[in-house]
Structures are given as structure tokens and as C-alpha cells.
Write an enzyme that holds these catalytic residues in place. Structure first.
Site, PDB file in Angstrom:
ATOM      1  N   ASP A  49       3.250  -2.515   3.399  1.00  0.00           N
ATOM      2  CA  ASP A  49       3.053  -2.507   1.944  1.00  0.00           C
ATOM      3  C   ASP A  49       1.580  -2.668   1.601  1.00  0.00           C
ATOM      4  O   ASP A  49       0.947  -3.663   1.971  1.00  0.00           O
ATOM      5  CB  ASP A  49       3.833  -3.668   1.318  1.00  0.00           C
ATOM      6  CG  ASP A  49       3.726  -3.659  -0.206  1.00  0.00           C
ATOM      7  OD1 ASP A  49       4.568  -2.996  -0.849  1.00  0.00           O
ATOM      8  OD2 ASP A  49       2.788  -4.293  -0.753  1.00  0.00           O
ATOM      9  N   TYR A  54      -5.517  -3.239  -3.812  1.00  0.00           N
ATOM     10  CA  TYR A  54      -5.931  -4.163  -2.740  1.00  0.00           C
ATOM     11  C   TYR A  54      -7.271  -3.747  -2.133  1.00  0.00           C
ATOM     12  O   TYR A  54      -7.876  -4.514  -1.385  1.00  0.00           O
ATOM     13  CB  TYR A  54      -4.872  -4.239  -1.635  1.00  0.00           C
ATOM     14  CG  TYR A  54      -3.489  -4.653  -2.103  1.00  0.00           C
ATOM     15  CD1 TYR A  54      -3.295  -5.204  -3.367  1.00  0.00           C
ATOM     16  CD2 TYR A  54      -2.380  -4.499  -1.296  1.00  0.00           C
ATOM     17  CE1 TYR A  54      -2.035  -5.568  -3.803  1.00  0.00           C
ATOM     18  CE2 TYR A  54      -1.113  -4.868  -1.729  1.00  0.00           C
ATOM     19  CZ  TYR A  54      -0.949  -5.391  -2.991  1.00  0.00           C
ATOM     20  OH  TYR A  54       0.298  -5.748  -3.434  1.00  0.00           O
ATOM     21  N   LYS A  83       1.010   1.796  -4.302  1.00  0.00           N
ATOM     22  CA  LYS A  83       1.322   1.589  -5.728  1.00  0.00           C
ATOM     23  C   LYS A  83       0.210   2.180  -6.597  1.00  0.00           C
ATOM     24  O   LYS A  83      -0.961   2.146  -6.207  1.00  0.00           O
ATOM     25  CB  LYS A  83       1.424   0.087  -6.033  1.00  0.00           C
ATOM     26  CG  LYS A  83       2.221  -0.682  -4.992  1.00  0.00           C
ATOM     27  CD  LYS A  83       2.349  -2.156  -5.291  1.00  0.00           C
ATOM     28  CE  LYS A  83       2.956  -2.893  -4.118  1.00  0.00           C
ATOM     29  NZ  LYS A  83       1.997  -3.365  -3.105  1.00  0.00           N
ATOM     30  N   HIS A 116       2.673  -0.333 -10.120  1.00  0.00           N
ATOM     31  CA  HIS A 116       2.302  -1.699  -9.714  1.00  0.00           C
ATOM     32  C   HIS A 116       2.648  -2.743 -10.791  1.00  0.00           C
ATOM     33  O   HIS A 116       3.157  -3.803 -10.491  1.00  0.00           O
ATOM     34  CB  HIS A 116       0.794  -1.726  -9.400  1.00  0.00           C
ATOM     35  CG  HIS A 116       0.396  -2.824  -8.464  1.00  0.00           C
ATOM     36  ND1 HIS A 116      -0.676  -2.722  -7.611  1.00  0.00           N
ATOM     37  CD2 HIS A 116       0.903  -4.056  -8.247  1.00  0.00           C
ATOM     38  CE1 HIS A 116      -0.797  -3.835  -6.910  1.00  0.00           C
ATOM     39  NE2 HIS A 116       0.142  -4.664  -7.278  1.00  0.00           N
TER      40      HIS A 116
HETATM   41  N1  LIG Z   1       3.539  -5.965  -6.384  1.00  0.00           N
HETATM   42  C1  LIG Z   1       2.745  -6.980  -6.592  1.00  0.00           C
HETATM   43  O1  LIG Z   1       2.289  -7.234  -7.718  1.00  0.00           O
HETATM   44  C2  LIG Z   1       2.417  -7.886  -5.451  1.00  0.00           C
HETATM   45  C3  LIG Z   1       1.830  -9.126  -5.704  1.00  0.00           C
HETATM   46  C4  LIG Z   1       1.561  -9.942  -4.619  1.00  0.00           C
HETATM   47  C5  LIG Z   1       1.851  -9.512  -3.331  1.00  0.00           C
HETATM   48  N2  LIG Z   1       2.394  -8.281  -3.102  1.00  0.00           N
HETATM   49  C6  LIG Z   1       2.717  -7.802  -1.737  1.00  0.00           C
HETATM   50  O2  LIG Z   1       3.501  -8.800  -1.074  1.00  0.00           O
HETATM   51  C7  LIG Z   1       2.846  -9.186   0.134  1.00  0.00           C
HETATM   52  C8  LIG Z   1       3.127 -10.630   0.455  1.00  0.00           C
HETATM   53  O3  LIG Z   1       2.743 -11.490  -0.587  1.00  0.00           O
HETATM   54  P1  LIG Z   1       1.469 -12.472  -0.504  1.00  0.00           P
HETATM   55  O4  LIG Z   1       0.471 -11.917   0.430  1.00  0.00           O
HETATM   56  O5  LIG Z   1       1.071 -12.747  -1.905  1.00  0.00           O
HETATM   57  O6  LIG Z   1       2.069 -13.837   0.033  1.00  0.00           O
HETATM   58  P2  LIG Z   1       2.970 -14.355   1.253  1.00  0.00           P
HETATM   59  O7  LIG Z   1       3.300 -13.278   2.195  1.00  0.00           O
HETATM   60  O8  LIG Z   1       4.058 -15.137   0.620  1.00  0.00           O
HETATM   61  O9  LIG Z   1       1.998 -15.398   1.933  1.00  0.00           O
HETATM   62  C9  LIG Z   1       0.822 -14.992   2.569  1.00  0.00           C
HETATM   63  C10 LIG Z   1      -0.001 -16.219   2.878  1.00  0.00           C
HETATM   64  O10 LIG Z   1       0.698 -17.051   3.817  1.00  0.00           O
HETATM   65  C11 LIG Z   1      -0.064 -17.151   5.010  1.00  0.00           C
HETATM   66  N3  LIG Z   1       0.895 -17.057   6.123  1.00  0.00           N
HETATM   67  C12 LIG Z   1       1.650 -15.984   6.472  1.00  0.00           C
HETATM   68  N4  LIG Z   1       2.447 -16.306   7.511  1.00  0.00           N
HETATM   69  C13 LIG Z   1       2.199 -17.580   7.821  1.00  0.00           C
HETATM   70  C14 LIG Z   1       2.707 -18.459   8.813  1.00  0.00           C
HETATM   71  N5  LIG Z   1       3.633 -18.084   9.683  1.00  0.00           N
HETATM   72  N6  LIG Z   1       2.207 -19.740   8.850  1.00  0.00           N
HETATM   73  C15 LIG Z   1       1.277 -20.140   7.957  1.00  0.00           C
HETATM   74  N7  LIG Z   1       0.762 -19.347   7.009  1.00  0.00           N
HETATM   75  C16 LIG Z   1       1.223 -18.084   6.940  1.00  0.00           C
HETATM   76  C17 LIG Z   1      -1.057 -16.031   4.996  1.00  0.00           C
HETATM   77  O11 LIG Z   1      -2.262 -16.419   5.613  1.00  0.00           O
HETATM   78  P3  LIG Z   1      -3.005 -15.561   6.783  1.00  0.00           P
HETATM   79  O12 LIG Z   1      -3.113 -14.148   6.346  1.00  0.00           O
HETATM   80  O13 LIG Z   1      -4.328 -16.253   6.867  1.00  0.00           O
HETATM   81  O14 LIG Z   1      -2.171 -15.742   8.025  1.00  0.00           O
HETATM   82  C18 LIG Z   1      -1.314 -15.891   3.489  1.00  0.00           C
HETATM   83  O15 LIG Z   1      -2.242 -16.842   3.046  1.00  0.00           O
HETATM   84  C19 LIG Z   1       1.377  -8.894  -0.195  1.00  0.00           C
HETATM   85  O16 LIG Z   1       0.552  -8.912   0.935  1.00  0.00           O
HETATM   86  C20 LIG Z   1       1.490  -7.569  -0.892  1.00  0.00           C
HETATM   87  O17 LIG Z   1       1.685  -6.536   0.059  1.00  0.00           O
HETATM   88  C21 LIG Z   1       2.683  -7.468  -4.170  1.00  0.00           C
END
Ligand SMILES: NC(=O)c1ccc[n+]([C@@H]2O[C@H](COP(=O)([O-])OP(=O)(O)OC[C@H]3O[C@@H](n4cnc5c(N)ncnc54)[C@H](OP(=O)(O)O)[C@@H]3O)[C@@H](O)[C@H]2O)c1
Length: 295
Positions: A49, A54, A83, A116
Site C-alpha cells: 500500500d 507519501y 491513491k 485518498h
Molecule cells: N488512507 C489513509 O489515509 C492512510 C492513513 C494512514 C496510513 N495509511 C496506510 O496504512 C499503513 C499503516 O498505517 P500506519 O503506518 O499509520 O501505522 P501502523 O502500521 O499502525 O504503525 C506503524 C508504526 O508502528 C511501528 N511498528 C510496526 N511494527 C512494529 C512492531 N512489530 N513493533 C514495534 N513497532 C512496530 C512502525 O515503526 P517502524 O517503521 O520504525 O518499524 C511505525 O512507527 C500506512 O503505512 C499506509 O500505507 C493510510
């Protein structure tokens, strides 16, 4: 359970299969995204994704190329999402931006293309562009992101193609109580962004306790909970050991009682951005820098 893995999929409302656990790259710098995507492909992830916003589509494209070369996997083995961002919305500019996304990703089609955010006054014509891309088979499925129930109620009567997914914040703290049954009724899959609460859910004591009892990480417990709830999740990490460990959710199950304990963590409070708390639309430039006003 024995046959579940990173290819385990749901069937979307157009018959396309979409993996239930994937990999996201928000906030990953292009070089980090490149490395992480390569490693995610090596680790066996299928669903990737990204988004124009980004600023890392080129890195993701290089990572895909490297990952496929390294593993011998094919483009068709992946399910790639991007997106259209806010300032790029509108009919023709969406079509133009889709081309830009394909160029940056070095791809000739996407598996899923999303609006998005629902830009007021724009999202219906933006959708018409997505429907055209879908009809031309440049994308295998189309969907939305950050469309709440009120927006969907305005939007759905106007569509020819029903969105296949709605990508929304979903995690133990914020469980979308109103939206989940509505999407189910409409045949639209919920895809969880920030499935780990952007990292904020990982220190929750109840989850820590379950993780300790099962000899699992808190991330694995949360991702397993989402998997068992039938919600597609795309955790992000730029660390190889986390990319590997986050996918290790197929060798255990949560009991009904454990599922209930996580269900009870819903506070109804978001961990990430929402429509009201950022300046999200610059019609002139679509400048992605405009969006960073949340913590
Ligand atoms: N459509 C939208 O508006 C929207 C908004 C937000 C996100 N997204 C998508 O959803 C994806 C995921 O959401 P997100 O990136 O916001 O948050 P997330 O996946 O809930 O959390 C990511 C965070 O957790 C850390 N992390 C991941 N695995 C871990 C583990 N096993 N132990 C400890 N820390 C861990 C990562 O750090 P490190 O990278 O340093 O490991 C990062 O800081 C995004 O990357 C994006 O593709 C979409």
C-alpha cells in the site's frame, strides 16, 4: 488455520481476490520504502500500500523491481495499491495523476486505486475517472479511503461501480463501530489503516498480557485480532525484523475471550488524522506538505 498465510484473501465485490494481511509505507522516506518493500516481497507479502501523498512511489517502484528480481516472483503475484490525493482530484487530473503513479511505480496496471480523502465537491467526478480506469482495465479494483457513513450515503447512489474497499483508520483504540456494519451491508471491505494505531496500540496493558501469555508480540496479537475479525490490515515498518515478525500471525488463534478483551479497548478516539484536523486540500498544487498538522 494451517493453510492461512500472506496469500489468504477475501473476494471483493467484483470477484477479485485481495490479501488480508499486507504492508504499508506511509512516512517511509523513498530510500527506506525501497528497502522495506524489497524486504517485504522477500518475506512473502503480496499486498502493498502506497500513495502519491507519501512521496515514495518511486522508491516503492524500485523496491518492487528489486524484490521481484531477488525472489523470482512475478508482478502478478503482488497486489499493489495507490491513491489519488486531494489537490489532484477532478476527472482529468485524476486520470493524469494515475499515469504519474504508474510511471513512478514502473508498473502498467494497479490492483487497487483509491480516492485518498473525500474532497468536498470533487469526489464524485474523481470517482468517474476511477470508473473509467477500471473499465479500461488499468486497475483491477477501485475503492475509497476516509469515507465515513455520511459521505458514503451521499456518494453511493451516484456510482456505477460500487467501491470494493473503504480504507479507514481501525485499531484496538478506534474500532469504527458505526461504519463496520454499514460497510458489511453494502458489500464493501474495510481495510484498516494504522492497524497498530501508528504504534500507539503496542503498549496497551491488556494486549501486553495476552502477548506474554501466548509468547507473541503485541503487534502480532493486534494483527491476529484484526485478521480474525475479517478486516484487511496493512501494518507499516521499515525494520526487517518487524516486517518478518508482523506476518507471523498464522500459527496461533485468539480465543473468543481474548477477542472480546481487545474488542473492549475501543475508546472511539482516533490515533491519526481526520477530515477536520488538517489542511488537506490545495487546489493549485496538491502540495502533500500541507497535510502534516496532526501529532
Ligand atoms: N488512507 C489513509 O489515509 C492512510 C492513513 C494512514 C496510513 N495509511 C496506510 O496504512 C499503513 C499503516 O498505517 P500506519 O503506518 O499509520 O501505522 P501502523 O502500521 O499502525 O504503525 C506503524 C508504526 O508502528 C511501528 N511498528 C510496526 N511494527 C512494529 C512492531 N512489530 N513493533 C514495534 N513497532 C512496530 C512502525 O515503526 P517502524 O517503521 O520504525 O518499524 C511505525 O512507527 C500506512 O503505512 C499506509 O500505507 C493510510
Amino acid at each position: 488455520m494451517a493453510t492461512e498465510n500472506l496469500t489468504t484473501s477475501v473476494t471483493l465485490n467484483n470477484g477479485i481476490k485481495m490479501p488480508r494481511l499486507g504492508f504499508g509505507v506511509w512516512k517511509a522516506a523513498p530510500a527506506d520504502a525501497q528497502q522495506a518493500v524489497k524486504e517485504a516481497i522477500e518475506a512473502g507479502y503480496v499486498l502493498l500500500d502506497t500513495a502519491k501523498q507519501y512521496g515514495n512511489e518511486e522508491g516503492v517502484g524500485r523496491g518492487i523491481k528489486a524484490g521481484l528480481a531477488e525472489t523470482g516472483r512475478t508482478r502478478e503475484s503482488l497486489f499493489i495499491t495507490s491513491k489519488v490525493f486531494n489537490g489532484d482530484q477532478g476527472y482529468q487530473s485524476t486520470l493524469d495523476n494515475f499515469s504519474g503513479t504508474l510511471d513512478r511505480l514502473q508498473l502498467d496496471y494497479l490492483d487497487l486505486y483509491l480516492i485518498h480523502w473525500p474532497v468536498t465537491g470533487k469526489y464524485k467526478e474523481t470517482w468517474k475517472a476511477l470508473e473509467k480506469l477500471y473499465a479500461e482495465k488499468k486497475v483491477r479494483a477501485i475503492g475509497v479511503s476516509n469515507f465515513d457513513r455520511a459521505t458514503l450515503e451521499d456518494f453511493l447512489p451516484t456510482v456505477e461501480v460500487t467501491p470494493a474497499v473503504d480504507q479507514m483508520e481501525f485499531n484496538p483504540q478506534f474500532q469504527q463501530a458505526e461504519l463496520v456494519p454499514y460497510l458489511k451491508e453494502k458489500g464493501i471491505y474495510l481495510e484498516a489503516w494504522s492497524p497498530l494505531g501508528g504504534g500507539k496500540s503496542l503498549n496497551e496493558p491488556v494486549i501486553k498480557k495476552i502477548a506474554a501469555a501466548k509468547n507473541k508480540t503485541t503487534a502480532q496479537i493486534i494483527l491476529r485480532w484484526e485478521f480474525q475479525k475479517g478486516i484487511i490490515a496493512i501494518p507499516k515498518s521499515i525494520h526487517r525484523e518487524r516486517i518478518d515478525s508482523n506476518k507471523a500471525i498464522f500459527d496461533f488463534e485468539l480465543t473468543t475471550e481474548e477477542m472480546n478483551l481487545l474488542d473492549q479497548l475501543d475508546t472511539g478516539k482516533r490515533t491519526g488524522p481526520w477530515l477536520q484536523n488538517f489542511d488537506w486540500y490545495d487546489p493549485q498544487t496538491g502540495d502533500p506538505d500541507l497535510v502534516q498538522t496532526w501529532d
